[in-house]
Each structure stands twice: as structure tokens, then as C-alpha cells.
Enzyme design. Structure first.
Site, PDB file in Angstrom:
ATOM      1  N   THR A 136      -2.494   9.736  -3.615  1.00 38.37           N
ATOM      2  CA  THR A 136      -3.385   8.684  -4.133  1.00 38.37           C
ATOM      3  C   THR A 136      -2.487   7.556  -4.636  1.00 38.37           C
ATOM      4  O   THR A 136      -1.255   7.704  -4.683  1.00 38.37           O
ATOM      5  CB  THR A 136      -4.242   9.188  -5.311  1.00 38.37           C
ATOM      6  OG1 THR A 136      -3.391   9.360  -6.453  1.00 38.37           O
ATOM      7  CG2 THR A 136      -4.950  10.501  -4.985  1.00 38.37           C
ATOM      8  N   ASP A 137      -3.104   6.423  -5.031  1.00 43.16           N
ATOM      9  CA  ASP A 137      -2.310   5.307  -5.558  1.00 43.16           C
ATOM     10  C   ASP A 137      -1.558   5.726  -6.818  1.00 43.16           C
ATOM     11  O   ASP A 137      -0.422   5.341  -7.043  1.00 43.16           O
ATOM     12  CB  ASP A 137      -3.222   4.113  -5.869  1.00 43.16           C
ATOM     13  CG  ASP A 137      -3.741   3.485  -4.586  1.00 43.16           C
ATOM     14  OD1 ASP A 137      -3.126   3.727  -3.520  1.00 43.16           O
ATOM     15  OD2 ASP A 137      -4.765   2.773  -4.642  1.00 43.16           O
ATOM     16  N   CYS A 138      -2.234   6.540  -7.650  1.00 43.16           N
ATOM     17  CA  CYS A 138      -1.597   6.934  -8.912  1.00 43.16           C
ATOM     18  C   CYS A 138      -0.727   8.178  -8.760  1.00 43.16           C
ATOM     19  O   CYS A 138       0.165   8.429  -9.569  1.00 43.16           O
ATOM     20  CB  CYS A 138      -2.649   7.131  -9.993  1.00 43.16           C
ATOM     21  SG  CYS A 138      -4.076   8.071  -9.452  1.00 43.16           S
ATOM     22  N   TYR A 139      -1.001   8.974  -7.712  1.00 46.05           N
ATOM     23  CA  TYR A 139      -0.226  10.201  -7.475  1.00 46.05           C
ATOM     24  C   TYR A 139       0.249  10.215  -6.030  1.00 46.05           C
ATOM     25  O   TYR A 139      -0.371  10.834  -5.158  1.00 46.05           O
ATOM     26  CB  TYR A 139      -1.096  11.434  -7.732  1.00 46.05           C
ATOM     27  CG  TYR A 139      -1.434  11.687  -9.193  1.00 46.05           C
ATOM     28  CD1 TYR A 139      -0.431  12.049 -10.087  1.00 46.05           C
ATOM     29  CD2 TYR A 139      -2.741  11.581  -9.648  1.00 46.05           C
ATOM     30  CE1 TYR A 139      -0.733  12.292 -11.417  1.00 46.05           C
ATOM     31  CE2 TYR A 139      -3.049  11.833 -10.979  1.00 46.05           C
ATOM     32  CZ  TYR A 139      -2.045  12.185 -11.864  1.00 46.05           C
ATOM     33  OH  TYR A 139      -2.343  12.430 -13.164  1.00 46.05           O
TER      34      TYR A 139
END
Lengths: 148, 390
Positions: free
Chosen positions: B141-144
Site C-alpha cells: 500500500t502507499d503507507c506500507y
């Protein structure tokens, strides 16, 4: 007196190379050496390698003669006691194995409630190694003609 | 019920433990003591009774966090030594169940399967301090952003690891026989045909929930011995039955109460936490649990005086009845009879075979007793009751 010494009794594992497995040798323990035997397990592989667990009883000197006779005839002998092991650190004394032990070698001591292992009664059938939940029991028959 | 001849509080008992003056007996010793002195005198003399059990408890597992290393990751699939764990939780949290087999296990394809390695074995390995291979995969994901992680970890490397067992310490359990004509392989062990062995699993008079059958002292928040470390009862367990049929001792005559337990794995000892392989059935975990019972009054003392003869276990057929949900009970036998090595089922003698380790159960109860006598372990006041009716 003879009767007392007749109490000698031992469980041994015999392995028969292919050229020996077809000949009648075990019956001679009774014929020639006055020994009684009880066949606890016997098997023969597709390559004619034989394996047999025998409980032999009789006079100790006759037992020695009989064993020498088998050896002279190419049969390899291993005392069962050398073939089966319990890892004392691993055993958790649950008692499950006692259900499957046909000879009563594994039993529960009613006082301590621990599982005891009497190797002299063991026929190395291998049932306990299959059911022990923590694999504390091992049978090592691998060096006997590749039989499991 | 309101007036007791003996009345103590947990605070008073804890004061005595701190001063090294508490009288602590294991549950077997207490049975003899109640018989010798009667319940009132025993309640005056004894402060705490320690119980213990060491048995396979399938509804067990490990809730853990693997920590982050940049770039960070939201794990969607996770394996520990090839055993799948559930990771549908926060980014690096996961739950590994005791009965989960390794992914490449042949299972029962060649019956009966051996189930050599599974979740319970991973838990034992970690507690032994062994390195375990951790494999994690993510969709990113963008954050992970991280997609993959492969490394060896030990228990010390995991920021958190709790044993979190949804159902332990079953209060009473079936004694299993097999009335069919072939050997069957069950979670109660191999059962020979035509009722030739009867397998049972309970520590009897040592067992926690036979000594407090009405949950008068054990509740949410009870501090316990869990696999060599300090743990807690965090409520009733799954399948908890608060209204079983009971005998005159209040002891259920069917499987009844259960407990949910939690404890920090970093305190635990692998002697009391063993991965097990149940042939033809699957993997699991044997857990040692010890629960202290404060003797607050003579009624509680009387309950802890339970003997093996007072415990009745239902005998059930696992060949046809159990798999088909037939509730038939073939009869009840006492725990004393089971321990004798032979019971009578339908007029025939049958070998009885334990699955619960009694020497280990006693060791657990004695270890907890030692902790209390050494002043290292204080009793806790439950914050809530566990549902029970009598």
C-alpha cells in the site's frame, strides 16, 4: 533345577539375507537345541530379505548354541533391547502408548503414575513409535537388511 | 450460604503469603486433609490449594507481533516454519493456532497421517529459544510498501508474543471407546476395534475445575500458572456450558465449563508447553496449567476435598456415535476406576488409557505451590464471575 534355569528368555531380532531366507533354519532351534520360540513378528521383502522377531526360551547354554547355529547359517542377530530407545527427556508420561503396546513393555506404574518401559518385554513392533505424540520412542532396525 | 464458620479474604491470604506464613497444599494433599480434619478445620488451617493439569489442549495458540523493519509492511499472509498464521489483523500482528499443520504436510492422504510439525511445534520451538523461519507476503500500500519479508526470528526478536488460548481446562471430558470393527485414529488417540481400549483425558482430583466446580473463586482476572509463566484467566472459554448436569459434589457429569487463558510466552518454559502430533488426527499443543484456589470458607475447602471417586466421566463411542453427532452415553465411570487401568463397559473389562500426564500435572501443582510458598506469586481477586448455575 532344570526348570529354574529354563526360565531364560530373550527377545531377539533376526535378519535373513536372500540366500538364507528360503531355508528352514528357525525350526532347528526346537529340533536340535530344545528351545521354544514364539514368533512375534515376521516379514519378507520382495527382494527376499527376511526379518523376524523371536522370543526364545530354554536353557541359557542351549540358547547360546542355538544363536551360534543361526549365525553359522548366515542369520544376523540383534537383541531387541539394542534396537529400541526412549528419549527420557522427551517423554511426557501421558500414557497413550500403553494402549498400543501388545507385550505390556510400556505400562503405567500405579504408584508414581509414570509410564515405565521394560525393554525385556519389548518385541520392537514399532507401534509406540507411530503413536507417541512427542516421538519419544524410536526403533532402529535400519541396519538389518534395510528393513524398517 | 451467608454464614460461614470460616471466612477469609484474598487480601488476608496474600498478607500471609508475603509474610511466608501461608499454608499451601496441592489438590491431592488437600483431599486427604479434608478427609482427616473435616471441611471447617481444613478451611481454618489451609490458605491455598494448588491445582494442575498437563494435557493436549487444541484450542490454544499464539498472538504475536513481528515488528517492522523499513520499508514497512502490512502483512497479508504469514508463515512460521511453513505453518500458516492468520494475519488479517493490524499491520504486523498475527495469530498462529496450535492445530495448524505445516503447509506441505501430507495430512491424511496416506491414512493415518503423522502430522509431524504444526503450530504447536512452532510455539514449543520459540519457547525453547530456537530460531523459526518467518515468511511474510503483502500486496503493498502507499503507507506500507514492503511486499516480502523472509528472516529467521527467535522469541526474543518478537516485540510481543502471548499464548492466547480460547478454550483450556475442560471441566470433565468424555472417555472414548470404539465399538466398530476397525481401528480408528481420533483426537483421543488410536482406539482399537470392539472396545479394546478406553482413552480419557483429565487430571481428576488435581484438575483445576473439579476443585472449584461452581466457579466460586476462579473468574475473569484470576492469576494462574500458565506453561511455566504467570498467566490469567480472561473469562470463560468457547463452548463453556454453565448448566451441566451435576452430581452431589457439584461436579459436572458431562464436558462443561471451560476457560480462556492468556500469558506472556517470554516467561514460559518448554517443559510445560509441548507440540504434539496425534496420529491420524493432527497437530496440537500440550499445555501445563495450574490454578490456585484460595480457601475463603469451608464450602470452598469442601469442594477442594474432591477425590477421584467423586468424579464421574461419561463413556462415549467414537466409532459411530461421536462422528455422527449421536449424543448416546454408554455409561459413567469414576475417575478412580479409570486410574486403576481397567473399567467395565457393557459388562466387559476394557483397558483404560490416560492422555493427560499425571506426573506432569502434579509437577505443575507443586511448582505453583512453591511459587506461593516463596512469596513470588500472589492471588488475584477476579474482576468478574464466570457464568455458572447449580
Amino acid at each position: 533345577m532344570k526348570e529354574v534355569i529354563k526360565g531364560f528368555r530373550k527377545i531377539v531380532y533376526l535378519s535373513f539375507p536372500p540366500d538364507v531366507s528360503g531355508r528352514p533354519v528357525v525350526c532347528n532351534l526346537a529340533r536340535r537345541f530344545d528351545l521354544s520360540f514364539n514368533i512375534l513378528k515376521a516379514e519378507i521383502s520382495p527382494r527376499q530379505v527376511g526379518g523376524m522377531t523371536l522370543e526364545i526360551s530354554g536353557l541359557e547354554e542351549d540358547f547360546e548354541k542355538g544363536i551360534n547355529y543361526l549365525k553359522e547359517n548366515g542369520v544376523r542377530i540383534t537383541p531387541v533391547a539394542q534396537k529400541i530407545f526412549r528419549d527420557e527427556e522427551t517423554c511426557m508420561h501421558c500414557g497413550l502408548c500403553t494402549a498400543m503396546c501388545a507385550t505390556g513393555a510400556l505400562y503405567i506404574d500405579r504408584a508414581t503414575r509414570e509410564v515405565c518401559f521394560d525393554v525385556d518385554k519389548c518385541s520392537a513392533c514399532g507401534m509406540c513409535t507411530r503413536v507417541c505424540p512427542v516421538r519419544a520412542m524410536t526403533v532402529d532396525l535400519e541396519d538389518n537388511g534395510g528393513l524398517e | 450460604m451467608a454464614t460461614h464458620q470460616v471466612s477469609k479474604t484474598i487480601q488476608e491470604i496474600n498478607d500471609r503469603i508475603r509474610k511466608g506464613k501461608a499454608v499451601v497444599l496441592n489438590a491431592e494433599e488437600m483431599t486427604a486433609e479434608v478427609r482427616r480434619l473435616g471441611k471447617v478445620k481444613a478451611a481454618k488451617e489451609v490458605d491455598v490449594v494448588t491445582t494442575g493439569t498437563f494435557s493436549t489442549m487444541c484450542s490454544s495458540g499464539m498472538l504475536f507481533n513481528i515488528g517492522q523493519e523499513p520499508p514497512v509492511m502490512k502483512v497479508s499472509e504469514l508463515w512460521m516454519n511453513s505453518v500458516p498464521a492468520y494475519s488479517g489483523l493490524a499491520a504486523v500482528d498475527a495469530y498462529l493456532g496450535a492445530t495448524e499443520p505445516a503447509e506441505d504436510d501430507p495430512l491424511n492422504k496416506v491414512h493415518p497421517g503423522r502430522f509431524v510439525y504444526g503450530g504447536g511445534h512452532v510455539i514449543e520451538d520459540l519457547v525453547r529459544g530456537k530460531a523459526v523461519h518467518l515468511k511474510a507476503r503483502a500486496y503493498g500500500t502507499d503507507c506500507y510498501p514492503r511486499r516480502k519479508l523472509d528472516k529467521d526470528v527467535t522469541l526474543a526478536d518478537l516485540p510481543n508474543a502471548w499464548l492466547l488460548n480460547p478454550r483450556n481446562c475442560y471441566q470433565n471430558y468424555n472417555c472414548a471407546v470404539n465399538l466398530t470393527s476397525r481401528t480408528i485414529y481420533t483426537y483421543m488417540g488410536p482406539l482399537k476395534p470392539k472396545c479394546r481400549n478406553a482413552n480419557y483425558a483429565t487430571a481428576g482430583a488435581l484438575s483445576p475445575l473439579f476443585n472449584d466446580p461452581l466457579f466460586k473463586t476462579i473468574g475473569m482476572g484470576t492469576r494462574i500458572f500458565l506453561a511455566g509463566g504467570v498467566g490469567y484467566v480472561i473469562g470463560s472459554g468457547t463452548q463453556h456450558n454453565p448448566k451441566p448436569p451435576r452430581n452431589e459434589y457439584g461436579i459436572p457429569t458431562t464436558p462443561a465449563g471451560t476457560l480462556m487463558l492468556k500469558g506472556d510466552m517470554k516467561q514460559m518454559n518448554a517443559r510445560y508447553l509441548r507440540g504434539v502430533s496425534v496420529v491420524g488426527y493432527g497437530c496440537s499443543l500440550a499445555v501445563g496449567v495450574g490454578i490456585p484456589i484460595p480457601i475463603l470458607n469451608e464450602d470452598i475447602a469442601w469442594h477442594t476435598g474432591v477425590s477421584n471417586a467423586d468424579i464421574q466421566v461419561p463413556v462415549r463411542d467414537y466409532g459411530y456415535d461421536y462422528p455422527n453427532g449421536v449424543p448416546r452415553v454408554l455409561g459413567h465411570v469414576s475417575y478412580e476406576e479409570l486410574q486403576s487401568g481397567e473399567i467395565v463397559v457393557d459388562g466387559r473389562k476394557v483397558q483404560s488409557v490416560p492422555l493427560t500426564s499425571l506426573p506432569m500435572s502434579l509437577e505443575v501443582a507443586d511448582e505453583l505451590k512453591r511459587w506461593i510458598l516463596d512469596g513470588k506469586f500472589l492471588l488475584s481477586q477476579p474482576v468478574d464471575d464466570i457464568e455458572c448455575s447449580y
